[in-house]
Design an enzyme around this catalytic site. Structure first.
Site, PDB file in Angstrom:
ATOM      1  N   SER A 180      31.980 -44.934 -65.204  1.00 14.10           N
ATOM      2  CA  SER A 180      31.704 -46.327 -64.845  1.00 14.10           C
ATOM      3  C   SER A 180      30.809 -46.451 -63.613  1.00 14.10           C
ATOM      4  CB  SER A 180      33.008 -47.086 -64.603  1.00 14.10           C
ATOM      5  OG  SER A 180      33.733 -46.494 -63.546  1.00 14.10           O
ATOM      6  N   ASP A 219      34.328 -53.465 -55.922  1.00 15.74           N
ATOM      7  CA  ASP A 219      35.675 -53.720 -56.438  1.00 15.74           C
ATOM      8  C   ASP A 219      36.571 -52.539 -56.066  1.00 15.74           C
ATOM      9  OD1 ASP A 219      35.214 -51.667 -58.258  1.00 15.74           O
ATOM     10  OD2 ASP A 219      35.059 -52.966 -60.008  1.00 15.74           O
ATOM     11  N   HIS A 276      34.452 -49.247 -57.268  1.00 13.56           N
ATOM     12  CA  HIS A 276      32.999 -49.031 -57.359  1.00 13.56           C
ATOM     13  C   HIS A 276      32.241 -49.591 -56.164  1.00 13.56           C
ATOM     14  CE1 HIS A 276      34.681 -49.437 -61.491  1.00 13.56           C
ATOM     15  NE2 HIS A 276      34.050 -48.293 -61.635  1.00 13.56           N
TER      16      HIS A 276
END
Ligand SMILES: *[C@@H]1O[C@H](CO)[C@@H](O)[C@H](O)[C@H]1NC(C)=O
Ligand SMILES: *[C@@H]1O[C@H](CO)[C@@H](O)[C@H](O)[C@H]1NC(C)=O
Ligand SMILES: *[C@@H]1O[C@H](CO)[C@@H](O)[C@H](O)[C@H]1NC(C)=O
Length: 367
Positions: A41, A331, A334
């Site tokens: 991600s 977040d 990340h």
């Protein structure tokens, strides 16, 4: 700051040499023909939007600084690889799973990265579907097999040899496997060094396969200090301003293993350059000197809920922090675009403590 200044001087030097000595070089021409991205991600550009996964970032405020366009990127803006592509003069590599990523749109590179993916197939499986490293290798071969039909054999060989491959893996083998003993058994079966060695062994096979496919410039990012991400600070109940040191410690064998792996691979792979991206060092340096990089908040997420805004990840339509350039973390897991941009510059221009043995700019000159 130091990095920006160095980068600026280098850009100037390149421009001067272009103007004085190489008038045939078009300014803005890409430094490599293509960039292929495999990862998780941290670098997903929207592949999970097309998978049955709960690990998706296809809603606002993700993408708020991309003209409020959520793309599936787990950031307020661009990711590390998008910004690295920019430094190379390439567009952000498009997501493999996007049906519009077809034909000659793949020639300048493709992004295969998938949120929740790990080096091990099982990592991240509680999030649903994802392209693990193994599947991403198959997807890469699918693209390359098509590209081969668009070029003559000599041009294809040269294209692969000059293209850059970037791999960003390992975080999910820890946060969404080894450090989740209620779901995954790996920590009962293996001590931290044995687990790290297992990851390295599996990774080695795939990295050697890249060489056998004809790829020659391979950048492998290590794992960052996961004990410092807002999520682990929150669930590990870190005291204010502190990381979970125990988590950072168990990553050591993996990162050291990757560094010595690139030495081994470089010895036995003529014409190839494998590089270890020392993410741990680069992020650690920023977290230890936030003000030098313009950050005022490095222990809390810009968007999220609970302790350190790290317990629950950024919710649909949640209002994020206003001054996003002052936050390292977007977040619970990340970085912000600003943080990604510093990391991309360190990979591109940095010293061997950031990118070993060469930085990305030097990789582009390697023959
Ligand atoms: C890609 O395909 C389009 C449409 O066939 C063509 O016009 C264009 O020149 C091609 N670009 C490259 C880089 O091959
Ligand atoms: C790519 O082509 C090679 C050689 O023809 C073949 O062995 C391989 O199975 C192909 N891979 C994929 C994923 O299509
Ligand atoms: C920016 O962030 C800091 C730290 O959270 C905060 O104290 C400050 O008020 C913010 N400034 C603006 C303009 O929002």
């Amino acid at each position: 700051m130091r990095i920006y200044i160095k980068g600026y001087v280098l850009i100037l030097a390149v421009m001067v040499s272009v103007i004085l000595h190489q008038p045939e070089v078009v300014t803005g021409q890409a430094r490599v023909p293509a960039m292929f991205v495999l990862g998780d991600s941290l670098v997903d550009a929207g592949n999970n939007n097309f998978l049955q996964s709960i690990a998706r970032a296809n809603y606002l405020p993700y993408g708020i600084d991309l003209n409020s366009r959520p793309t599936g990127r787990f950031s307020n803006g661009l990711t590390f690889v998008d910004l690295l592509a920019q430094l190379l003069g390439l567009p952000p590599p498009p997501a493999f799973a996007d049906p519009t990523t077809t034909g000659n749109k793949t020639l300048q590179g493709v992004n295969y990265a998938s949120a929740a993916a790990g080096i091990l197939d099982e990592s991240g499986q509680h999030y649903g579907a994802r392209f693990s490293l193994t599947q991403q290798m198959v997807n890469l071969e699918t693209t390359l097999n098509r590209s081969r039909t668009l070029m003559n054999p000599k041009a294809y060989k040269d294209y692969l040899a000059r293209s850059l491959v970037v791999l960003v893996f390992g975080s999910n083998d820890y946060i969404n496997n080894y450090l989740m003993p209620n779901i995954y058994a790996s920590s009962y079966r293996y001590g931290p060094p044995d687990f790290a060695n297992m990851l390295i062994n599996q990774y080695t096979c795939e990295l050697m396969t890249l060489y056998s496919l004809g790829l020659r410039k391979i950048f492998i990012a290590g794992v960052g200090p996961l004990g410092c991400i807002p999520n682990l600070r929150a669930i590990g109940l870190a005291p204010p301003g502190r990381c979970i040191d125990g988590v950072n410690k168990i990553l050591g064998t993996f990162n050291q293993g990757l560094r010595s792996l690139v030495d081994q691979l470089n010895k036995r792979s003529p014409g190839a350059i494998y590089v270890y991206g020392n993410t741990y060092n680069a992020i650690g340096d920023i977290l230890n000197n936030p003000a030098a990089y313009g950050f005022s908040v490095v222990d809390k997420a810009c968007c999220g809920l609970g302790r350190n805004q790290g317990l629950i990840t950024c919710m649909p339509l949640q209002t994020p922090c206003v001054n996003r350039t002052q936050y390292f973390f977007w977040d619970a897991f990340h970085p912000t675009q600003t943080a990604n941009s510093i990391l991309a510059r360190r990979a591109f221009y940095g010293s061997p403590s950031d990118a070993y043995p060469l930085n990305v700019q030097q990789m582009t000159f390697f023959r």
